[in-house]
Design an enzyme around this catalytic site. Structure first.
Site, short mmCIF file in Angstrom:
data_model
loop_
_atom_site.label_atom_id
_atom_site.label_comp_id
_atom_site.label_asym_id
_atom_site.label_seq_id
_atom_site.Cartn_x
_atom_site.Cartn_y
_atom_site.Cartn_z
N ASP A 295 -35.56 31.62 -13.24
CA ASP A 295 -35.64 33.03 -13.62
C ASP A 295 -34.41 33.43 -14.45
O ASP A 295 -34.31 34.56 -14.93
CB ASP A 295 -35.84 33.94 -12.40
CG ASP A 295 -34.73 33.81 -11.37
OD1 ASP A 295 -33.81 32.99 -11.57
OD2 ASP A 295 -34.79 34.53 -10.36
N SER A 296 -33.51 32.46 -14.68
CA SER A 296 -32.44 32.67 -15.67
C SER A 296 -33.04 32.96 -17.04
O SER A 296 -32.33 33.42 -17.94
CB SER A 296 -31.51 31.45 -15.75
OG SER A 296 -32.26 30.26 -15.94
N ASP B 174 -39.28 29.18 -10.37
CA ASP B 174 -38.65 30.21 -9.52
C ASP B 174 -39.63 31.31 -9.16
O ASP B 174 -40.35 31.82 -10.02
CB ASP B 174 -37.49 30.87 -10.28
CG ASP B 174 -36.17 30.20 -10.01
OD1 ASP B 174 -36.04 29.48 -8.99
OD2 ASP B 174 -35.24 30.38 -10.82
N LYS C 254 -39.42 27.62 -6.23
CA LYS C 254 -38.04 27.72 -5.69
C LYS C 254 -37.78 29.14 -5.22
O LYS C 254 -38.13 30.10 -5.93
CB LYS C 254 -37.02 27.31 -6.75
CG LYS C 254 -35.56 27.49 -6.28
CD LYS C 254 -34.56 26.71 -7.12
CE LYS C 254 -34.16 27.33 -8.41
NZ LYS C 254 -33.50 28.66 -8.31
N GLU D 285 -34.79 31.76 -3.41
CA GLU D 285 -33.35 31.92 -3.18
C GLU D 285 -33.06 32.54 -1.81
O GLU D 285 -33.61 33.59 -1.48
CB GLU D 285 -32.75 32.84 -4.25
CG GLU D 285 -32.72 32.22 -5.63
CD GLU D 285 -31.99 33.09 -6.65
OE1 GLU D 285 -31.35 34.09 -6.27
OE2 GLU D 285 -32.06 32.74 -7.84
N GLU E 69 -25.47 26.23 -5.51
CA GLU E 69 -24.80 26.76 -6.71
C GLU E 69 -23.42 27.32 -6.36
O GLU E 69 -23.28 28.09 -5.39
CB GLU E 69 -25.68 27.86 -7.33
CG GLU E 69 -25.06 28.46 -8.58
CD GLU E 69 -26.03 29.26 -9.44
OE1 GLU E 69 -27.23 29.30 -9.12
OE2 GLU E 69 -25.57 29.86 -10.42
O1 KIV Z 1 -32.72 30.28 -12.69
C1 KIV Z 1 -31.99 29.28 -12.83
O2 KIV Z 1 -31.72 28.80 -13.94
C2 KIV Z 1 -31.46 28.65 -11.62
C3 KIV Z 1 -30.40 27.60 -11.81
C4 KIV Z 1 -29.11 28.27 -12.06
C5 KIV Z 1 -30.34 26.67 -10.68
O3 KIV Z 1 -31.83 29.00 -10.55
#
Ligand code: KIV
Length: 272
Positions: free
Chosen positions: A43-44, A82, A112, A114, A179
């Site tokens: 989600d970056s 994510d 994924k 968090e 992280e």
């Molecule tokens: O969203 C993302 O890019 C991430 C990485 C920083 C692991 O979760």
């Protein structure tokens, strides 16, 4: 395509697992061609490709849209997607519905999530057959509370993180992303849990590493976190576009080399 059992074998045999983020068809194609073991549709993408301040604005629809493009670009790479802020941790039935939608519509190999507070979510969706990667340490969806800084820097917080890692493993997580934590703590966690641990800003002792595509290639990024090593330089885009603009203005482009040879107007009798 590498499967979970291959990633587990890599951990056992101490072969490092490689992961990079990808957000679209060309970046996914490059990651697959480069032989990366796994791709994360992170989600970056909120910051890297959508220009948001944080990951908080990213929606499930954004993740599905981008992950489908990534899958088209990398059909043979293990792909993790994510689940974004606000789509999980709401209520049991809502969380499950969103996880199913994300997993089903993206053809992901895993999703994924968090945070250690999502243990029940991990249990519930794992029971349904959806593999879940857990993300602990600095969790960017919570930066409003934690800030972007090293996590687990006290004895108590380090002990808690070790416990959290064990709890998410017991809940069924197939992999763990750690992280921005001290590397000696990441080492202990990697040795404590049996699932592969992928680090970002967590030193060299984890079972694998993940970096953001745009950080590796310095593509539109203004700030470089300490743990990023750039391997390429996409800032070449600005001089290239400047030259293109200048050549169109000066009529150096298009030259004969970039123009079809066929001439037609001598055959056209009447034209205005
Ligand atoms: O969203 C993302 O890019 C991430 C990485 C920083 C692991 O979760």
């Amino acid at each position: 395509m590498k499967r979970l059992k291959d990633l587990m074998t890599m951990k056992e045999e101490k072969e490092k697992i490689t992961m990079v983020t990808a957000y679209d068809y060309p970046s996914a194609k490059q990651a697959e061609e480069a032989g990366l073991d796994t791709i994360l549709v992170g989600d970056s993408l909120g910051m890297t490709v959508l220009g948001y301040e944080s990951t908080v604005q990213v929606t499930l629809a954004d993740m599905i849209h981008h992950a489908r493009a990534v899958r088209r670009g990398a059909p043979n790479t293990f792909m993790v997607v994510d689940i974004p802020f606000g789509e999980v941790g709401v209520s049991e039935s809502y969380d499950i519905k969103q996880a199913v939608k994300l997993y089903r519509e993206t053809d992901a190999n895993a999703i994924k999530a968090e945070g250690a507070h999502l243990t029940d979510f991990i249990k519930n969706v794992t029971r349904m057959g959806i593999p879940v990667v857990s993300h602990l340490g600095l969790t960017p969806q919570s930066v409003g509370v934690t800030g972007y800084k090293l996590q687990a820097g006290t004895k108590e917080a380090a002990q808690q993180l070790i416990k959290d890692a064990q709890v998410v493993e017991r809940a069924g997580a197939i992999m763990l992303v750690l992280e921005a934590i001290p590397s000696d703590l990441a080492k202990v966690i990697s040795e404590t849990v049996t699932i592969p641990v992928i680090g970002i800003g967590a030193g060299r002792h984890t079972d694998g590493q993940v970096l953001v595509y745009h950080d590796i290639l310095q593509y539109g990024t203004d700030h470089r976190p300490k743990f990023v090593k750039p391997y390429g330089d996409f800032s070449i885009g600005v001089p290239a576009l400047t030259q293109y603009r200048e050549e169109v203005k000066s009529q150096a482009f298009p030259s004969d080399d970039h123009t079809y040879k066929k001439q037609i107007m001598s055959e056209v009798e009447d034209h205005d």
